[in-house]
Design an enzyme around this catalytic site. Structure first.
Site, PDB file in Angstrom:
ATOM      1  N   LYS A 231       3.161 -15.544   2.932  1.00 38.02           N
ATOM      2  CA  LYS A 231       3.050 -16.348   1.702  1.00 38.02           C
ATOM      3  C   LYS A 231       4.479 -16.692   1.299  1.00 38.02           C
ATOM      4  O   LYS A 231       4.960 -16.348   0.212  1.00 38.02           O
ATOM      5  CB  LYS A 231       2.317 -15.509   0.638  1.00 38.02           C
ATOM      6  CG  LYS A 231       1.951 -16.253  -0.621  1.00 38.02           C
ATOM      7  CD  LYS A 231       0.816 -17.250  -0.445  1.00 38.02           C
ATOM      8  CE  LYS A 231       0.556 -18.020  -1.722  1.00 38.02           C
ATOM      9  NZ  LYS A 231      -0.321 -19.175  -1.523  1.00 38.02           N
TER      10      LYS A 231
ATOM     11  N   ASP B 235      -3.392 -18.165   2.541  1.00 37.65           N
ATOM     12  CA  ASP B 235      -4.584 -18.809   1.977  1.00 37.65           C
ATOM     13  C   ASP B 235      -5.174 -19.815   2.967  1.00 37.65           C
ATOM     14  O   ASP B 235      -6.394 -19.886   3.165  1.00 37.65           O
ATOM     15  CB  ASP B 235      -4.275 -19.467   0.617  1.00 37.65           C
ATOM     16  CG  ASP B 235      -2.909 -20.133   0.568  1.00 37.65           C
ATOM     17  OD1 ASP B 235      -2.126 -19.985   1.522  1.00 37.65           O
ATOM     18  OD2 ASP B 235      -2.619 -20.838  -0.425  1.00 37.65           O
TER      19      ASP B 235
ATOM     20  N   TYR C 111       0.822  -1.215   0.000  1.00 43.11           N
ATOM     21  CA  TYR C 111       0.000   0.000   0.000  1.00 43.11           C
ATOM     22  C   TYR C 111       0.857   1.266   0.000  1.00 43.11           C
ATOM     23  O   TYR C 111       0.385   2.349  -0.301  1.00 43.11           O
ATOM     24  CB  TYR C 111      -0.953   0.032   1.209  1.00 43.11           C
ATOM     25  CG  TYR C 111      -2.051  -1.008   1.167  1.00 43.11           C
ATOM     26  CD1 TYR C 111      -2.218  -1.831   0.061  1.00 43.11           C
ATOM     27  CD2 TYR C 111      -2.932  -1.169   2.231  1.00 43.11           C
ATOM     28  CE1 TYR C 111      -3.218  -2.788   0.019  1.00 43.11           C
ATOM     29  CE2 TYR C 111      -3.938  -2.132   2.194  1.00 43.11           C
ATOM     30  CZ  TYR C 111      -4.067  -2.934   1.088  1.00 43.11           C
ATOM     31  OH  TYR C 111      -5.058  -3.877   1.057  1.00 43.11           O
TER      32      TYR C 111
ATOM     33  N   ASP D  56     -11.058  -8.043   8.024  1.00 37.53           N
ATOM     34  CA  ASP D  56     -12.477  -7.923   7.666  1.00 37.53           C
ATOM     35  C   ASP D  56     -13.163  -9.288   7.734  1.00 37.53           C
ATOM     36  O   ASP D  56     -14.297  -9.401   8.207  1.00 37.53           O
ATOM     37  CB  ASP D  56     -12.637  -7.350   6.249  1.00 37.53           C
ATOM     38  CG  ASP D  56     -12.746  -5.833   6.279  1.00 37.53           C
ATOM     39  OD1 ASP D  56     -12.383  -5.237   7.318  1.00 37.53           O
ATOM     40  OD2 ASP D  56     -13.171  -5.243   5.264  1.00 37.53           O
TER      41      ASP D  56
ATOM     42  N   ASP E  24      -5.370  -6.417   6.037  1.00 39.84           N
ATOM     43  CA  ASP E  24      -6.563  -5.670   5.618  1.00 39.84           C
ATOM     44  C   ASP E  24      -7.690  -6.650   5.300  1.00 39.84           C
ATOM     45  O   ASP E  24      -8.829  -6.515   5.770  1.00 39.84           O
ATOM     46  CB  ASP E  24      -6.183  -4.849   4.367  1.00 39.84           C
ATOM     47  CG  ASP E  24      -7.263  -3.871   3.952  1.00 39.84           C
ATOM     48  OD1 ASP E  24      -8.231  -3.698   4.713  1.00 39.84           O
ATOM     49  OD2 ASP E  24      -7.140  -3.279   2.860  1.00 39.84           O
TER      50      ASP E  24
END
Ligand code: NAD
Length: 361
Positions: free
Chosen positions: A193, A225, A143, A253, A249
């Site tokens: 990852k 994942d 980001y 959620d 992020d």
């Protein structure tokens, strides 16, 4: 304790939920003999209306002069994407996080006992309870990396976003996670990852060095994942989850959805020295603003986090959380967490009932 708290009431339902949180702060101050001073800080769409920019000069300095910051929510359709960046409330949010050096975002996902039926997961999973803390790196990664967009000869336009992490950035968020785990159930799950990304391999190697230092804390690596699957399959297995910005992020959620309503979930953003910023995870909910319909619990629980993580006053934090649980156990509901046809209360009444419980405890 004597302390000073900056209040960013913001837009939409922000002022309504902050009001109830301040009433709770005052009830706790009365009960336990603290003196709290408040400093109002103008930021968001309301600042654009008042002074032409969403992040007026001196905002960060005002906040830095306080011991903690409480934020309601900012934003709304009036200050949308068509406005110049300095007028948009989101610009102010990114700026305050950066100026206060808030690199760690803490989002607890707790299924409160009285709300078990709001959990969208299988009944037997919900019954085991959910109480995890997502620790998301907030100021690095993709980001904030260099962006590029250019014309190629044969593939049309191409765009890139650089994901970069330094050992220093990973180490400081890692330490936060291990220290939090020591205050909780003593387990860290680090999400990456590493089977694909170089940044993740660095992330993992820094975490493994920290494991030696925090040998009293249980540790595991989890691929992102797999983590996304485990959060809906068996969320009870997690205590503290730590991860980089973009993974955090998305996963935070997901984790908040498995607990039911966004009106119940608090958050904290903290750095090394400047005051921590505490806010509900929800936005300014313009559709219900000014109607006494907003659920103030997420903001009130953000105050509990403030007591725990900024002031290290655990009894005060526990009292607030116990008062919220007691009111929910009595069946008191704002519209967002009520079953169809169930009797509901407004923002102010919910706040009042929580204060009554605090006084009675
Ligand atoms: P939102 O969280 O404001 O609302 C989503 C839905 O949840 C709405 O139906 C709303 O009524 C409901 N809701 C939210 N909080 C509630 C509460 N406390 N009690 C009862 N119901 C509640 O998200 P959105 O609609 O995507 O965004 C609205 C505005 O808020 C946008 O301008 C967005 O940019 C901003 N926003 C701000 C923050 C922040 O200040 N940190 C965070 C997210 C969104």
């Amino acid at each position: 304790m004597n302390c000073k708290i900056a209040l960013i009431r913001g837009d939409g339902i922000g002022p309504e939920v902050v009001n109830e949180a301040v009433n709770v702060l005052n009830a706790i101050a009365d009960k336990y003999g603290h003196r709290i001073e408040y400093v109002d800080v103008l930021m968001g769409g309301c600042a654009t209306d008042a002074v032409g920019v969403s992040y007026p000069e001196g905002t960060a300095e005002k906040c830095k002069s306080c011991d903690a910051v409480l934020l309601g929510a900012v934003g709304g359709p009036k200050w949308g994407a068509d406005k110049p960046s300095e007028q948009r409330p989101e610009t102010a949010l990114l700026a305050i996080r950066k100026d206060l050096g808030l690199y760690a975002n803490l989002r607890p996902a707790v299924l409160r006992p009285a709300m078990a039926d709001a959990c969208p997961l299988k009944k037997e999973t919900a019954e085991k309870g959910i109480d995890l803390m997502m620790v998301r790196e907030l100021t690095g990664g993709v980001y904030f990396g260099k962006r590029n967009k250019y014309q190629t000869e044969d593939r049309g336009i191409e765009a890139t976003d650089l994901m970069a992490y330094s050992e220093k950035e990973i180490e400081r968020i890692g330490r936060r996670a291990f220290e939090l785990a020591r205050l909780r159930r003593g387990k860290v799950s680090s999400v990456d990852k590493a089977n694909v990304l170089e940044t993740s391999r660095l992330w993992r190697s820094v975490m493994h060095k920290l494991v030696q230092e925090y040998s009293d804390v249980a540790y595991e690596d989890v691929l992102v994942d797999n983590c996304a699957m485990q959060i809906v399959r068996e969320p009870g297995q997690f205590d503290v989850l730590v991860t980089e910005n973009m993974f955090g992020d998305i996963l935070s959620d997901e984790a908040s959805m498995v607990t039911g309503s966004i009106g119940l979930l608090p958050s904290a953003s903290i750095g090394d020295s400047a005051p921590g910023l505490y806010e509900p995870i929800h936005g300014s909910a313009p559709d219900i603003a000014g109607q006494d319909k907003a659920n103030p619990i997420a903001t009130i629980l953000s105050v509990a986090m403030m007591f725990r993580y900024s002031f290290h006053l655990f009894r005060e934090a526990d009292t607030i959380e116990a008062a919220v649980d007691a009111v929910l156990a009595d069946g008191v509901r704002t519209p967002d967490i009520a079953h169809p046809g169930e009797k509901t209360v407004g923002t102010r009444e919910m706040g009042r009932l929580i204060r009554e419980k605090i006084k009675a405890m």
